[in-house]
Motif scaffolding. Structure first.
Motif, PDB file in Angstrom:
ATOM      1  N   UNK A 157      16.783 -35.268 -11.163  1.00 50.23           N
ATOM      2  CA  UNK A 157      18.043 -34.613 -11.904  1.00 50.23           C
ATOM      3  C   UNK A 157      17.705 -34.535 -13.287  1.00 50.23           C
ATOM      4  N   UNK A 158      17.622 -35.893 -13.734  1.00 52.89           N
ATOM      5  CA  UNK A 158      17.751 -36.146 -15.282  1.00 52.89           C
ATOM      6  C   UNK A 158      17.076 -35.369 -15.909  1.00 52.89           C
ATOM      7  N   UNK A 159      15.638 -35.359 -15.647  1.00 47.85           N
ATOM      8  CA  UNK A 159      14.630 -34.673 -16.437  1.00 47.85           C
ATOM      9  C   UNK A 159      14.944 -33.237 -16.496  1.00 47.85           C
ATOM     10  N   UNK A 160      15.248 -32.656 -15.538  1.00 45.41           N
ATOM     11  CA  UNK A 160      15.625 -31.190 -15.437  1.00 45.41           C
ATOM     12  C   UNK A 160      16.866 -30.826 -16.297  1.00 45.41           C
ATOM     13  N   UNK A 161      18.066 -31.721 -16.324  1.00 47.87           N
ATOM     14  CA  UNK A 161      19.233 -31.571 -17.100  1.00 47.87           C
ATOM     15  C   UNK A 161      18.981 -31.765 -18.553  1.00 47.87           C
ATOM     16  N   UNK A 162      18.264 -33.004 -18.952  1.00 46.43           N
ATOM     17  CA  UNK A 162      18.178 -33.290 -20.124  1.00 46.43           C
ATOM     18  C   UNK A 162      17.151 -32.341 -20.754  1.00 46.43           C
ATOM     19  N   UNK A 163      16.010 -31.748 -20.002  1.00 48.20           N
ATOM     20  CA  UNK A 163      15.288 -30.787 -20.700  1.00 48.20           C
ATOM     21  C   UNK A 163      15.893 -29.727 -21.037  1.00 48.20           C
ATOM     22  N   UNK A 164      16.724 -29.251 -20.070  1.00 45.56           N
ATOM     23  CA  UNK A 164      17.547 -27.969 -20.329  1.00 45.56           C
ATOM     24  C   UNK A 164      18.543 -28.147 -21.461  1.00 45.56           C
ATOM     25  N   UNK A 165      19.185 -29.256 -21.696  1.00 43.64           N
ATOM     26  CA  UNK A 165      20.243 -29.244 -22.883  1.00 43.64           C
ATOM     27  C   UNK A 165      19.559 -29.559 -24.066  1.00 43.64           C
ATOM     28  N   UNK A 166      18.472 -30.166 -24.198  1.00 43.66           N
ATOM     29  CA  UNK A 166      17.696 -30.376 -25.512  1.00 43.66           C
ATOM     30  C   UNK A 166      16.931 -29.244 -26.031  1.00 43.66           C
ATOM     31  N   UNK A 167      16.790 -28.097 -25.035  1.00 41.42           N
ATOM     32  CA  UNK A 167      16.132 -27.142 -25.156  1.00 41.42           C
ATOM     33  C   UNK A 167      16.836 -25.843 -25.670  1.00 41.42           C
TER      34      UNK A 167
END
Length: 248
Positions: A129-139
């Motif tokens: 979950x965290x890689x998906x969420x953080x990758x989305x928000x930082x992009x």
């Protein structure tokens, strides 16, 4: 009779106190063992965010004391999470003397499953979950914006996610206990499936940060775990046999 009742009640309170002390001591021992590695633990937990940050971006501390207290606080919560088996063991030790033999055989696998599911929820959150969420928000931010997350804010964010996923993964255990205790049945839960799915998304809304992505990533596994709980409850529930009653 009254004196014997009071004596028994006081004895239970003393045992409860002793088991609470043992549970707290287990947390303290783990914390003392890990506190030296507090910065390394924080670096490990922050790795999904650091890997998602744009080039030349770093995490920051807006409070002078944050570089010390953020890893310290995280280590305390990690100690609590790691002490869950010991805490549940103390709960089991307090409740087991009052259980029948068939109840013990029923609850022991559930106790072990609850521990594994709790850790499985945290692992799912960290690795999936965290890689998906953080990758989305930082992009998705504007190009002119420099993203520099605060270490204390990030700590609150991930602890909330860890707790939410750890608790959510206990759904199969909760369903089995409800069906086993007679509070409800698998047939009744299956009939209420549409309402439960809606309720799952509502619960996910309160347990996760206020964004649709993290809510969905929690709600979907919760719905699947609900189905798993129904299946296990159907397979695992049974009426005690005469042999069980004789053992009681």
């Amino acid at each position: 009779m009254s004196d014997m009742t009071n004596s028994g009640f006081i004895g239970h309170l003393i045992e409860l106190r002793n088991r609470l002390i043992k549970a707290l001591l287990s947390i303290l021992v783990i914390f003392v063992s890990l506190v030296y590695f507090a910065n390394d633990i924080y670096a490990f937990v922050a790795a999904p965010l650091v890997e998602s940050l744009p080039a030349n971006s770093t995490m920051i501390a807006t409070d002078v004391t944050a570089p010390f207290f953020a890893p310290f606080k995280l280590t305390l919560f990690v100690s609590l999470f790691l002490a869950v088996p010991m805490i549940l063991h103390q709960i089991w030790g307090f409740l087991a003397p009052g259980l029948y033999q068939h109840e013990k055989r029923m609850l022991m696998p559930i106790l072990l499953s609850s521990i594994l599911l709790f850790y499985g929820g945290i692992a799912f959150c960290y690795f999936v979950v965290m890689p998906i969420i953080l990758g989305f928000f930082t992009a998705v931010g504007p190009d002119m914006m420099t993203l520099s997350p605060d270490i204390s804010s990030y700590l609150g964010f991930i602890l909330k996610l860890f707790f939410a996923f750890g608790v959510a993964f206990e759904i199969p255990v909760a369903i089995m206990l409800l069906c086993w205790s007679g509070v409800t049945t698998t047939e009744s839960l299956a009939q209420k499936r549409p309402y439960i799915v809606v309720g799952v998304f509502v619960v996910a809304m309160f347990l996760t940060p206020p964004d649709v992505l993290s809510q969905t990533l929690l709600a979907v596994p919760m719905a699947l775990l609900f189905e798993l709980g129904l299946l296990l409850a159907k397979l695992y529930s049974r009426t005690p046999t005469p042999q069980d009653n004789n053992n009681e």
